[in-house]
Design a protein around this motif. Structure first.
Motif, PDB file in Angstrom:
ATOM      1  N   LEU A 217       4.274   2.408  -7.384  1.00 19.68           N
ATOM      2  CA  LEU A 217       3.121   3.174  -7.859  1.00 19.68           C
ATOM      3  C   LEU A 217       1.987   3.202  -6.851  1.00 19.68           C
ATOM      4  N   ASP A 218       1.814   2.130  -6.092  1.00 21.67           N
ATOM      5  CA  ASP A 218       0.691   2.021  -5.154  1.00 21.67           C
ATOM      6  C   ASP A 218       1.206   1.484  -3.821  1.00 21.67           C
ATOM      7  N   THR A 219       1.574   2.407  -2.946  1.00 17.09           N
ATOM      8  CA  THR A 219       2.167   2.022  -1.664  1.00 17.09           C
ATOM      9  C   THR A 219       1.187   1.235  -0.804  1.00 17.09           C
ATOM     10  N   GLU A 220      -0.075   1.618  -0.793  1.00 20.20           N
ATOM     11  CA  GLU A 220      -1.045   0.964   0.079  1.00 20.20           C
ATOM     12  C   GLU A 220      -1.270  -0.489  -0.325  1.00 20.20           C
ATOM     13  N   ARG A 221      -1.365  -0.747  -1.609  1.00 18.02           N
ATOM     14  CA  ARG A 221      -1.547  -2.143  -2.054  1.00 18.02           C
ATOM     15  C   ARG A 221      -0.287  -2.963  -1.792  1.00 18.02           C
ATOM     16  N   LEU A 222       0.872  -2.331  -1.928  1.00 18.14           N
ATOM     17  CA  LEU A 222       2.123  -3.037  -1.630  1.00 18.14           C
ATOM     18  C   LEU A 222       2.191  -3.355  -0.127  1.00 18.14           C
ATOM     19  N   ARG A 223       1.750  -2.422   0.709  1.00 14.59           N
ATOM     20  CA  ARG A 223       1.750  -2.647   2.155  1.00 14.59           C
ATOM     21  C   ARG A 223       0.760  -3.754   2.529  1.00 14.59           C
ATOM     22  N   ALA A 224      -0.373  -3.806   1.864  1.00 17.25           N
ATOM     23  CA  ALA A 224      -1.359  -4.872   2.128  1.00 17.25           C
ATOM     24  C   ALA A 224      -0.769  -6.238   1.799  1.00 17.25           C
ATOM     25  N   LEU A 225      -0.022  -6.306   0.719  1.00 18.01           N
ATOM     26  CA  LEU A 225       0.596  -7.567   0.326  1.00 18.01           C
ATOM     27  C   LEU A 225       1.667  -7.988   1.340  1.00 18.01           C
ATOM     28  N   ALA A 226       2.367  -6.985   1.896  1.00 18.53           N
ATOM     29  CA  ALA A 226       3.465  -7.276   2.829  1.00 18.53           C
ATOM     30  C   ALA A 226       2.977  -7.861   4.136  1.00 18.53           C
ATOM     31  N   THR A 227       1.698  -7.729   4.441  1.00 18.52           N
ATOM     32  CA  THR A 227       1.172  -8.215   5.723  1.00 18.52           C
ATOM     33  C   THR A 227       0.493  -9.569   5.597  1.00 18.52           C
ATOM     34  N   ILE A 228       0.482 -10.132   4.407  1.00 16.69           N
ATOM     35  CA  ILE A 228      -0.162 -11.445   4.210  1.00 16.69           C
ATOM     36  C   ILE A 228       0.632 -12.538   4.903  1.00 16.69           C
TER      37      ILE A 228
END
Length: 228
Positions: A217-228
């Motif tokens: 649903l929210d690609t940008e928030r998922l991408r932010a999580l993937a870079t943690i």
């Protein structure tokens, strides 16, 4: 479907669409359609090289199962991906098992015919090397993440990779036909851990979970999580 329809489907992938048109024509001229029923084995570890494959419909699981029945799932290959190229370079036996997921349709380029083409036109080794090097690069990334990233970040990153077909698809998919058990095996996580992470992401409005599928649903928030 006829071969022209298969060609159209393969052109949706980055690797095939960037091949010289003459090589595209040669591969399709050599191709044979192969159909797999659910759970049918395409080849097993130790089998002799049999050529190059492209997935047109369905999917193929690549992995291994030990004597205790524990499975190591390396990848689930979906359209329009190609696989099997390693044995072209070294002539060694297959390294893992490949099994159909659901009713699957593949294109098969026989080993002998492809090697004969490459003997006549050695310039075509380069795109096959690029196919193999792309997968090697992904393998290094996955190994690094296994060692360094926390489980939620690994889940997020793998979902993004699957969505864009590991670099093959554009635009990326929003809905993934992906059972949670399969995702857990791909990440070497327990099913319980994977399920909890996915539910947390759903509660944040990042994902929507359905039966055997995951919607981003929210690609940008998922991408932010993937870079943690």
């Amino acid at each position: 479907m006829d071969m022209q329809a298969w060609r159209s489907r393969l052109m949706s992938g980055q690797w095939f669409s960037h091949l010289p048109s003459l090589l595209q024509d040669s591969l399709l001229a050599m191709a044979r359609v192969r159909r797999l029923s659910p759970g049918q084995r395409l080849f097993k570890r130790g089998d002799s090289p049999c050529g190059l494959y492209a997935v047109l419909e369905g999917a193929v699981r690549v992995g291994a199962v030990n004597e205790q029945g524990k499975e190591a799932l390396l990848s689930v290959i979906e359209p329009p991906h190609w696989f099997g190229e390693i044995c072209l370079f070294d002539g060694q036996p297959r390294t893992h098992d490949a099994v159909g997921v659901g009713h699957s349709i593949l294109l098969h380029i026989p080993q002998s015919a492809l090697l004969a083409l490459l003997d006549e036109q050695p310039q075509h080794w380069q795109p096959l090397a690029l196919l193999m090097s792309h997968k090697l690069r992904l393998t290094f990334i996955n190994l690094e993440q296994l060692a360094l990233l926390p489980a939620p970040a690994r889940v997020a990153h793998r979902l993004l990779m699957i969505a864009d077909g590991y670099g093959e698809l554009e635009p990326a998919r929003r809905v993934l036909q992906l059972p949670q058990e399969q995702l857990a095996l791909l990440l070497s996580l327990s099913r319980q851990t994977t399920n909890q992470i996915l539910k947390d992401l759903e509660s944040q409005g990042i994902l929507n979970l359905g039966y055997g599928e995951i919607e981003i649903l929210d690609t940008e928030r998922l991408r932010a999580l993937a870079t943690i």
